[in-house]
Motif scaffolding. Structure first.
Motif, PDB file in Angstrom:
ATOM      1  N   GLU A   1     -31.153  25.305 -29.796  1.00  0.00           N
ATOM      2  CA  GLU A   1     -31.792  24.752 -30.931  1.00  0.00           C
ATOM      3  C   GLU A   1     -31.318  26.009 -31.921  1.00  0.00           C
ATOM      4  N   ASN A   2     -31.391  25.732 -33.243  1.00  0.00           N
ATOM      5  CA  ASN A   2     -31.277  26.728 -34.233  1.00  0.00           C
ATOM      6  C   ASN A   2     -32.346  27.650 -34.409  1.00  0.00           C
ATOM      7  N   VAL A   3     -32.119  28.905 -34.711  1.00  0.00           N
ATOM      8  CA  VAL A   3     -33.083  29.824 -35.171  1.00  0.00           C
ATOM      9  C   VAL A   3     -32.931  29.981 -36.829  1.00  0.00           C
ATOM     10  N   VAL A   4     -33.849  29.516 -37.378  1.00  0.00           N
ATOM     11  CA  VAL A   4     -33.892  29.435 -38.853  1.00  0.00           C
ATOM     12  C   VAL A   4     -34.289  30.705 -39.433  1.00  0.00           C
ATOM     13  N   VAL A   5     -33.675  31.701 -40.232  1.00  0.00           N
ATOM     14  CA  VAL A   5     -33.970  32.823 -40.861  1.00  0.00           C
ATOM     15  C   VAL A   5     -34.049  32.846 -42.277  1.00  0.00           C
ATOM     16  N   ILE A   6     -35.294  32.729 -42.836  1.00  0.00           N
ATOM     17  CA  ILE A   6     -35.722  32.414 -44.227  1.00  0.00           C
ATOM     18  C   ILE A   6     -35.635  33.887 -44.853  1.00  0.00           C
TER      19      ILE A   6
ATOM     20  N   TYR B   1     -33.763  42.572 -44.471  1.00  0.00           N
ATOM     21  CA  TYR B   1     -34.343  41.806 -43.023  1.00  0.00           C
ATOM     22  C   TYR B   1     -33.642  40.675 -42.948  1.00  0.00           C
ATOM     23  N   GLY B   2     -33.424  39.847 -43.430  1.00  0.00           N
ATOM     24  CA  GLY B   2     -32.992  38.696 -42.884  1.00  0.00           C
ATOM     25  C   GLY B   2     -31.350  38.880 -42.496  1.00  0.00           C
ATOM     26  N   ALA B   3     -30.637  39.517 -43.088  1.00  0.00           N
ATOM     27  CA  ALA B   3     -29.233  39.826 -42.877  1.00  0.00           C
ATOM     28  C   ALA B   3     -29.260  40.668 -41.305  1.00  0.00           C
ATOM     29  N   ALA B   4     -29.996  41.618 -41.263  1.00  0.00           N
ATOM     30  CA  ALA B   4     -30.284  42.300 -40.233  1.00  0.00           C
ATOM     31  C   ALA B   4     -30.723  41.389 -38.964  1.00  0.00           C
ATOM     32  N   VAL B   5     -31.779  40.606 -39.045  1.00  0.00           N
ATOM     33  CA  VAL B   5     -32.104  39.736 -38.179  1.00  0.00           C
ATOM     34  C   VAL B   5     -30.918  38.812 -37.806  1.00  0.00           C
ATOM     35  N   ALA B   6     -30.682  38.221 -38.484  1.00  0.00           N
ATOM     36  CA  ALA B   6     -29.553  37.178 -38.411  1.00  0.00           C
ATOM     37  C   ALA B   6     -28.142  37.574 -37.716  1.00  0.00           C
ATOM     38  N   ALA B   7     -27.623  39.070 -37.831  1.00  0.00           N
ATOM     39  CA  ALA B   7     -26.630  39.695 -37.491  1.00  0.00           C
ATOM     40  C   ALA B   7     -27.079  40.106 -35.882  1.00  0.00           C
ATOM     41  N   SER B   8     -28.439  40.277 -35.578  1.00  0.00           N
ATOM     42  CA  SER B   8     -28.612  40.863 -34.300  1.00  0.00           C
ATOM     43  C   SER B   8     -28.930  39.417 -33.372  1.00  0.00           C
ATOM     44  N   LEU B   9     -29.488  38.142 -34.067  1.00  0.00           N
ATOM     45  CA  LEU B   9     -29.529  37.093 -33.465  1.00  0.00           C
ATOM     46  C   LEU B   9     -28.101  36.685 -32.990  1.00  0.00           C
ATOM     47  N   ALA B  10     -27.274  36.559 -33.974  1.00  0.00           N
ATOM     48  CA  ALA B  10     -25.851  35.957 -33.661  1.00  0.00           C
ATOM     49  C   ALA B  10     -25.178  36.836 -32.615  1.00  0.00           C
ATOM     50  N   ARG B  11     -25.466  38.205 -32.746  1.00  0.00           N
ATOM     51  CA  ARG B  11     -24.929  39.004 -31.449  1.00  0.00           C
ATOM     52  C   ARG B  11     -25.337  38.552 -30.018  1.00  0.00           C
ATOM     53  N   ARG B  12     -26.635  38.253 -30.162  1.00  0.00           N
ATOM     54  CA  ARG B  12     -27.253  37.868 -28.740  1.00  0.00           C
ATOM     55  C   ARG B  12     -26.844  36.382 -28.422  1.00  0.00           C
ATOM     56  N   GLY B  13     -26.103  35.618 -29.268  1.00  0.00           N
ATOM     57  CA  GLY B  13     -25.763  34.262 -28.702  1.00  0.00           C
ATOM     58  C   GLY B  13     -26.528  33.272 -29.471  1.00  0.00           C
ATOM     59  N   ALA B  14     -27.646  33.501 -30.386  1.00  0.00           N
ATOM     60  CA  ALA B  14     -28.383  32.425 -30.767  1.00  0.00           C
ATOM     61  C   ALA B  14     -27.522  31.708 -31.996  1.00  0.00           C
ATOM     62  N   ARG B  15     -27.718  30.419 -32.098  1.00  0.00           N
ATOM     63  CA  ARG B  15     -27.553  29.722 -33.079  1.00  0.00           C
ATOM     64  C   ARG B  15     -28.024  29.713 -34.414  1.00  0.00           C
ATOM     65  N   VAL B  16     -27.572  30.421 -35.415  1.00  0.00           N
ATOM     66  CA  VAL B  16     -28.450  30.872 -36.671  1.00  0.00           C
ATOM     67  C   VAL B  16     -28.235  29.925 -37.753  1.00  0.00           C
ATOM     68  N   VAL B  17     -29.328  29.722 -38.302  1.00  0.00           N
ATOM     69  CA  VAL B  17     -28.890  29.293 -40.006  1.00  0.00           C
ATOM     70  C   VAL B  17     -29.865  30.125 -40.979  1.00  0.00           C
ATOM     71  N   ILE B  18     -29.139  30.758 -41.776  1.00  0.00           N
ATOM     72  CA  ILE B  18     -29.785  31.860 -42.813  1.00  0.00           C
ATOM     73  C   ILE B  18     -30.323  30.977 -43.806  1.00  0.00           C
ATOM     74  N   VAL B  19     -31.126  31.009 -44.556  1.00  0.00           N
ATOM     75  CA  VAL B  19     -31.733  30.074 -45.643  1.00  0.00           C
ATOM     76  C   VAL B  19     -32.234  31.077 -46.797  1.00  0.00           C
ATOM     77  N   GLU B  20     -31.494  30.862 -47.928  1.00  0.00           N
ATOM     78  CA  GLU B  20     -31.813  31.828 -49.011  1.00  0.00           C
ATOM     79  C   GLU B  20     -32.093  31.149 -50.296  1.00  0.00           C
ATOM     80  N   ALA B  21     -33.107  31.475 -51.030  1.00  0.00           N
ATOM     81  CA  ALA B  21     -33.682  30.624 -52.195  1.00  0.00           C
ATOM     82  C   ALA B  21     -32.581  30.825 -53.070  1.00  0.00           C
ATOM     83  N   GLY B  22     -32.084  32.072 -53.308  1.00  0.00           N
ATOM     84  CA  GLY B  22     -30.944  32.304 -54.228  1.00  0.00           C
ATOM     85  C   GLY B  22     -29.794  32.790 -53.822  1.00  0.00           C
ATOM     86  N   ALA B  23     -29.334  33.928 -54.043  1.00  0.00           N
ATOM     87  CA  ALA B  23     -28.163  34.580 -53.675  1.00  0.00           C
ATOM     88  C   ALA B  23     -28.701  35.802 -52.654  1.00  0.00           C
TER      89      ALA B  23
END
Length: 375
Positions: free
Chosen positions: A3-8, A13-35
């Motif tokens: 299942e997706n790990v959704v990083v809000i 922080y979001g970029a660091a968490v997402a990069a580490s999750l992806a390196r560990r093989g997780a399926r990641v969706v990063i959601v950003e309110a702006g840019a």
């Protein structure tokens, strides 16, 4: 992990968490309110340090975070967003000087690298400072501290995540969380999209309290405004982070300087329609203080003023890791987020993927705000 790990949030922080999750093989969706890096991470002084963290657990965590930045930059051929150039700090008022002495004594006891410099020694490091602006001695020098270019750091981490399959969604705020059987099951966006979630990581910075509220969790926050002044290019040599009594400054690329003081943070004006601005006289005061410190920048002008909202949990310490009552909902929220992001993001990502990081995150759990039996 199917299942997706959704990083809000797509700040530091979001970029660091997402990069580490992806390196560990997780399926990641990063959601950003702006840019990406368009909020607090793009409006931060980005001073990398542990000297401002006086409690021993927080200080030790900051030291580990500084090491994580060094490793990341060293392993990346284009990792020149990281500048370990040192930090000079001094005070002239007796009470503030005593505070600095206590700060230095505390971190020295922890084994942190710092030494006192004379005026002549400080001028060898920063020769364009006006000697009259420096005390004769007791100028604190923290040689392992420095600064980063936050937008480039965030860009690198997001690129790492996306190259490993992460999806980046921008300009689409989170508006709801669907919870069933004690777990977050889906994340709803303003666009109407619903993203199924095996886990959610709250990296929403100033909105972290609101996102926690969507999950039925009460995260106390005491956010503040931060004002940064960017100068035009200057013809002086400024190599380090400088904490002088009347101005804090550092290089900002292209010969520009970045200026800050706590006083200017209090000069934010909010209009009736919610637009923020900094009082013009306060901006001129900080610019004049930099000119006094570095006479060679008399011709400098203000190119840009940025106002950010600093996310500060209620007790000032980071909030990291899973929520006990909603175990697939995780936090990565703090002040000093750029310093802590690479290290803390990796720990949080490890916990999301099932690793035991209890000892390292114990001091920063959400549950400290709601101890058992206190509700």
């Amino acid at each position: 992990m199917a299942e997706n790990v959704v990083v809000i949030g797509a700040g530091a922080y979001g970029a660091a968490v997402a990069a580490s999750l992806a390196r560990r093989g997780a399926r990641v969706v990063i959601v950003e309110a702006g840019a990406p890096a368009g909020g607090t991470s793009g409006a931060t002084f980005a001073w990398i340090n542990a000297s401002s963290k006086q409690s021993h657990p927080y200080h030790a965590f900051g030291v580990a975070a500084m090491d994580a930045h060094r490793r990341l930059a060293a392993e990346t051929p284009a990792g020149d967003w990281y500048h370990e150039s040192g930090n000079l700090q001094w005070e002239t008022a007796d009470d503030e000087h005593e505070v600095l002495r206590r700060k230095v004594a505390t971190v020295v006891a922890y084994g942190y690298e710092v030494r006192w410099l004379s005026r002549a020694e400080a001028l060898k490091l920063e020769p364009d400072v006006d000697p009259a602006a420096l005390p004769a001695d007791e100028i604190a020098y923290f040689p392992r501290e420095g600064w980063v270019e936050p937008a480039r750091l965030v860009g690198h981490l997001l690129s790492r995540a996306v190259s490993r399959g992460a999806e980046l969604v921008t300009d689409d705020p989170v508006v709801s969380l669907r919870i069933a059987a004690g777990l977050v099951r889906a994340v709803g966006l303003a666009s109407g999209r619903s993203i199924s979630a095996g886990a959610v990581v709250n990296c929403a910075g100033p909105r972290a309290g609101a996102i926690a509220g969507l999950a039925g969790l009460d995260l106390p926050m005491r956010n503040t405004h931060g004002v940064l002044v960017h100068t035009s290019p200057v013809t002086v040599s400024v190599s380090r982070v400088i904490h002088a009594p009347d101005v804090h400054l550092r290089p900002d690329g292209g010969g520009r300087l970045l200026l800050h003081t706590q006083a200017i943070d209090g000069a934010v004006r909010i209009s009736g329609n919610g637009e923020m601005s900094a009082d013009g006289s306060a901006v001129e005061t900080i610019l004049e203080a930099s000119r006094v410190l570095y006479p060679g920048i008399r011709a400098a002008t203000v190119e840009k003023v940025r106002i950010g909202e600093r996310p500060i949990p209620g007790d000032g310490l980071p909030v990291l890791g899973r929520a006990a009552e909603l175990p697939n909902f995780h936090f990565a929220v703090s002040h000093s987020g750029v310093t802590l992001s690479v290290h803390a993001g990796d720990l949080v990502a490890a916990e999301v993927t099932g690793e035991d990081r209890g000892d390292e995150l114990a001091a920063f759990r959400f549950e400290r705000f709601h101890p058992a039996g206190a509700r």
